[in-house]
Design a protein around this motif. Structure first.
Motif, PDB file in Angstrom:
ATOM      1  N   PHE A 498      26.470 -77.972  67.637  1.00 43.59           N
ATOM      2  CA  PHE A 498      26.449 -76.530  67.356  1.00 43.59           C
ATOM      3  C   PHE A 498      26.337 -76.246  65.863  1.00 43.59           C
ATOM      4  O   PHE A 498      27.103 -75.493  65.288  1.00 43.59           O
ATOM      5  CB  PHE A 498      27.654 -75.851  68.001  1.00 43.59           C
ATOM      6  N   ALA A 499      25.352 -76.897  65.266  1.00 46.55           N
ATOM      7  CA  ALA A 499      25.029 -76.610  63.875  1.00 46.55           C
ATOM      8  C   ALA A 499      24.616 -75.152  63.760  1.00 46.55           C
ATOM      9  O   ALA A 499      24.115 -74.558  64.713  1.00 46.55           O
ATOM     10  CB  ALA A 499      23.896 -77.526  63.423  1.00 46.55           C
ATOM     11  N   GLY A 500      24.827 -74.592  62.582  1.00 46.21           N
ATOM     12  CA  GLY A 500      24.331 -73.242  62.321  1.00 46.21           C
ATOM     13  C   GLY A 500      25.292 -72.155  62.737  1.00 46.21           C
ATOM     14  O   GLY A 500      26.507 -72.350  62.726  1.00 46.21           O
ATOM     15  N   PRO A 501      24.748 -70.997  63.086  1.00 44.63           N
ATOM     16  CA  PRO A 501      25.587 -69.815  63.310  1.00 44.63           C
ATOM     17  C   PRO A 501      26.523 -69.958  64.511  1.00 44.63           C
ATOM     18  O   PRO A 501      26.286 -70.760  65.403  1.00 44.63           O
ATOM     19  CB  PRO A 501      24.572 -68.698  63.561  1.00 44.63           C
ATOM     20  N   GLU A 502      27.580 -69.157  64.484  1.00 42.10           N
ATOM     21  CA  GLU A 502      28.470 -69.073  65.649  1.00 42.10           C
ATOM     22  C   GLU A 502      28.320 -67.682  66.261  1.00 42.10           C
ATOM     23  O   GLU A 502      27.999 -66.711  65.580  1.00 42.10           O
ATOM     24  CB  GLU A 502      29.928 -69.315  65.246  1.00 42.10           C
ATOM     25  N   THR A 506      30.011 -69.218  71.286  1.00 39.72           N
ATOM     26  CA  THR A 506      30.387 -70.504  70.690  1.00 39.72           C
ATOM     27  C   THR A 506      31.820 -70.466  70.176  1.00 39.72           C
ATOM     28  O   THR A 506      32.489 -71.500  70.140  1.00 39.72           O
ATOM     29  CB  THR A 506      29.451 -70.904  69.541  1.00 39.72           C
ATOM     30  N   LYS A 507      32.300 -69.291  69.761  1.00 42.12           N
ATOM     31  CA  LYS A 507      33.707 -69.192  69.348  1.00 42.12           C
ATOM     32  C   LYS A 507      34.635 -69.510  70.509  1.00 42.12           C
ATOM     33  O   LYS A 507      35.697 -70.104  70.334  1.00 42.12           O
ATOM     34  CB  LYS A 507      34.032 -67.774  68.836  1.00 42.12           C
ATOM     35  N   GLY A 510      34.321 -73.235  70.883  1.00 33.91           N
ATOM     36  CA  GLY A 510      34.715 -73.956  69.675  1.00 33.91           C
ATOM     37  C   GLY A 510      36.149 -73.622  69.316  1.00 33.91           C
ATOM     38  O   GLY A 510      37.094 -74.275  69.747  1.00 33.91           O
TER      39      GLY A 510
END
Lengths: 548, 548
Positions: A498-502, A506-507, A510
């Motif tokens: 999950f490179a890059g923006p969240e 994704t929160k 993550g």
């Protein structure tokens, strides 16, 4: 007693409204009602009665089926009312005895699946003109409120007793981990200090305060509740355009499952238990796929794109729940790349057709499930493979890809679907996530078949060994990967993928899930004197007061 | 043996270059060199020799001091070269025996502090015209590479043996958790599959491949290394404008520490060990603060804004490491709000002055440290308080705030610094994070003193009890909070405090740290047969192969 995640009876993920135990699906176009009426004596595994409309994985499998099936089979439905069939109780969340008696791995995978189901409700709203309304007709606690949070609107009955609550922290010493904390602040945009009060207060919030704090959209007196729910559901349905034409029935998959294999029509899994490696092969279309909207609709549930990815979804869930010791999944494809590209092209050419739209969003969700599957994914682009278009996404989702370099060897290719139609949870395409450093590189040409040399040069595969090195390199990576700590790999992959923006999505997987998983290991929750362990027992939990 | 985080000897965070044990700070304007030369027989606590330039908290405290002090005391320095004084080794990362023998809470807080220090290096570059260059003159592993990643540029010596590596996963079954995984993909934008290979490969990557994979910026032959480092450092220094005028010396704080209190000039801590509650009081300026750049410079290290927040920083670190059982921190202020607002206004009026700029960024970093302090924060806006401007940020950082409602009672007020000059790690001001739902509400008027009624109405405080209810409400919240599971609160607060967008910085403390903390609990790492536990011993780690 801990229930093993490798139970004797494997979990199966296919179901059908005619077999639902815990939900009733009532279709009255343009509305549908999903009525939660959990049968407490029918848990997925014996050992915990499902009291007070609490749920386990079996309940959630039916919910996931209903939401997915509505999108294909009932295009005439544009508003979904989620409510309860019990008196004075909407839903009391995940069953605590089930959680308390489950293995760590099962708990984590259960929460992940539940999160995916909640996100599917939101995806139906944003991608599929299927709005949702939580008609909270009774007490709504924990995972029950998290289910409501996934809907577009929340109506709470104002009967002087029904409240929404997140009692996890105060009662169980765990988090509202199925999106609860994240959706309260990031979706409902509840002020963070009010969210703090709400989330540490066992009894919840009701009435006017629940509206003022943005926890629900409206409270409605019991006498007016049914009418108001209908009214709001009709308004939601009217807010989105129609999806014309009859629905498409999703046929049963009829897979064959055994200890070391799954056989679907287009997706096969073969497990080498000793090596802890599974080979997952997706077959391309076995004949030409239809290309006009009418012909696509006629093929319906047997359309390769839909069926193959439904099978893939089933296999991924089977791997997560039934085969926890498989550490490495080798992703392979077999078939004719031009046919895959043609199937993709037909989808890409008809974005306005609701069924085509559903198929593409289904692909998207299955590929997200792959991204979130906590197993090392190694794609092998070998002889006879067809990593093209939507199937190339498998290689792009993999942690690494190996492509055979040989004269007349395999090639890879791209379709319009690779250019943003199948975003990851971070909102970017897999190509864009891959080429964060050089965004222009993500704009791959669509008219080119890349051989291994060209693919490696363009950064589209990780390694391109020749025939002499192939077997050794593949053997080495599988052995190396299977020798590393499964936990360290899970953590590493959850970061690198999950490179890059969240995003809010994704929160949830993550920040929120990672903290919840940590807590699911902590003695204050799961130790002998932990709050989750002792729930419902006369003893009080005993905490270590060390703050970490 | 586990070292307790409540050791008999408390950790102290103040130091000075004249007392550095492990680093040499060499200032040659416009450059400075920080030379890591760890004394292996001088660890912070006995029990682990600091071999091969590995570090512990003591080493990192000196690094943090050096980076912070350079910004104030040496404005003439515009490029910092971080390098090693050892032969053939740059840095081998955090000391494994220290990690393996530390309590869970200490490990987590150690990593958090190290992360904050790495971020301070990046903040110096982005906010303070102090660029940094890692001159990697030898093997660079784990935390050593993570230190290099925090610099603007990485030069690696090309001597056929020196490599950069992240061996945590393969050697220790833990993550490169000090920003490693996040910076590799999100800062250096290494392709995710190459990052996967790199992070699961113990031996690392060197030479041309290290550049091609974007792991370092340049490799340089040993014979040319010193010259090339100087050349690049000069170029970095030339890339940023000068900061004119002499430096400002940071005086010693001379705090008095005891078992139940810390006394600084402007910041006091009082601990009620039985209740597990600490009262942290910040005093406003004791006289008029200077308002011209020249007068501000003359006040220098004794400027209230700088001194008070340095003291606050010291108290927060003391709480984290020396008082792990304090669960709730009550935030109070005492003093004259107009003076606080005047001090803020003087800072806000002179954004072009480098010293003023440093003071504001220092406030920002200390407030971020507060956001990341894993204790429940309850602000009490009571009689005699001065929650105004920069001190109002304390209340906005708190999980909840209580404001006394009474005739002629306390008021709160805002200064220009509340409007974005002191962003949280998520990039938003605390007001913007608070009012995600109504961004316009975050634009508070600057010419208004809000009494409790107005503040509550505007959503600026959580509750506004009157004098009759005040004592009971405060007592109840402190008792309730102190009764909840410390772990569940840590997880809850880590989610609710960071509503809204994520940044690389929040990803490090959210996604990466939360997964690392999970792994720090897992038997595969820390069990009797775990890889971290057995590091350096003849036995091999034994893993459970269940994937979670």
């Amino acid at each position: 007693m801990e229930l093993s995640s490798t139970s004797v009876v494997p979990v199966r993920f296919e179901t059908h409204p005619s077999r639902y135990v815990h939900w009733r699906l009532e279709v009255e176009p343009p509305m549908a009602r999903l009525v939660m009426d959990v049968q407490e004596d029918r848990p997925l595994r014996p050992g915990y009665p499902l009291k007070t409309n609490s749920y386990d994985l079996g309940v959630d499998i039916e919910l996931a089926d209903a939401v997915g099936r509505l999108r294909f089979e009932h295009p005439e439905v544009k508003a979904l009312v989620v409510t309860s069939g019990k008196d004075r109780i909407f839903c009391s969340g995940a069953n605590i005895y089930m959680l308390g008696s489950s293995s760590h791995s099962f708990k984590v995978n259960f929460c992940k699946y539940t999160n995916e189901t909640r996100l599917a409700i939101e995806d139906a709203s944003s991608s599929s003109r299927l709005k949702s309304l939580a008609a909270v007709n009774g007490a709504c606690a924990g995972g029950g409120y998290e289910l409501a949070l996934a809907c577009d609107e929340i109506l709470l009955v104002d009967d002087a007793s029904s409240a929404v609550s997140l009692p996890e922290v105060s009662l169980l010493a765990v988090l509202p981990g199925t999106g609860g904390l994240t959706r309260v602040t990031d979706k409902r945009k509840v002020r963070r200090d009010l969210a703090d009060v709400f989330s540490s207060l066992g009894e919840g919030v009701k009435g006017k305060r629940a509206v003022e704090w943005r926890l629900v959209d409206e409270t409605v007196a019991l006498s007016r509740f049914t009418a108001r729910v209908s009214e709001r559901a009709r308004a939601l349905a009217a807010s989105v355009p129609d999806k014309p034409g009859p629905g498409v029935v999703l046929p049963p998959l009829e897979g064959r499952y055994s200890d070391d294999a799954i056989e679907h029509r287009y997706v096969h899994l073969k497990v080498d238990a000793g090596a802890r490696v599974a080979e997952l092969t997706v077959l391309g279309p076995d004949s030409g796929e239809p290309d006009s909207p009418a012909a696509i609709r006629e093929r319906g549930g047997e359309l390769w794109s839909l069926r193959a990815f439904r099978e893939l979804d089933d296999v991924l869930l089977d791997l997560r729940f039934n085969r926890p010791e498989v550490g490495v999944v080798v992703l392979k494809t077999r078939g004719d790349a031009p046919r895959v590209l043609a199937a993709d092209a037909a989808l890409a050419a008809n974005p306005g057709d609701w069924f085509v739209n559903e198929v593409v969003h289904h692909l998207k969700r299955v590929l997200k499930r792959l991204d979130l599957t906590a197993r090392s994914l190694i794609a092998l682009v070998d002889e006879g493979s067809c990593f093209a278009g939507s199937l190339m996404e498998l290689a792009l989702a993999a942690d690494r890809s190996y492509m055979l370099s040989s004269d007349g060897g395999p090639t890879i290719a791209f379709s319009p679907l690779n250019r943003g139609a199948l975003p990851m949870a971070n909102g970017l395409s897999r190509l864009a996530t891959r080429f964060l450093a050089e965004p222009a590189t993500a704009e791959v040409p669509l008219d080119q078949a890349f051989d291994a040399g060209a693919a490696a040069k363009a950064g589209l595969v990780t390694f391109a060994p020749d025939e002499i090195d192939w077997d050794d390199e593949v053997r080495l990576v599988l052995e190396e990967r299977a020798s590393l700590s499964p936990d360290a790999l899970t953590g590493m992959e959850a970061n690198l993928r999950f490179a890059g923006p969240e995003t809010m999505e994704t929160k949830i997987f993550g920040r929120l899930s990672a903290w919840q998983n940590w807590i699911f290991q902590r003695p204050n929750a799961v130790g002998e004197r932990g709050a989750l362990t002792l729930y419902g027992k006369p003893e009080r939990a005993k905490f270590s007061w060390i703050r970490t």
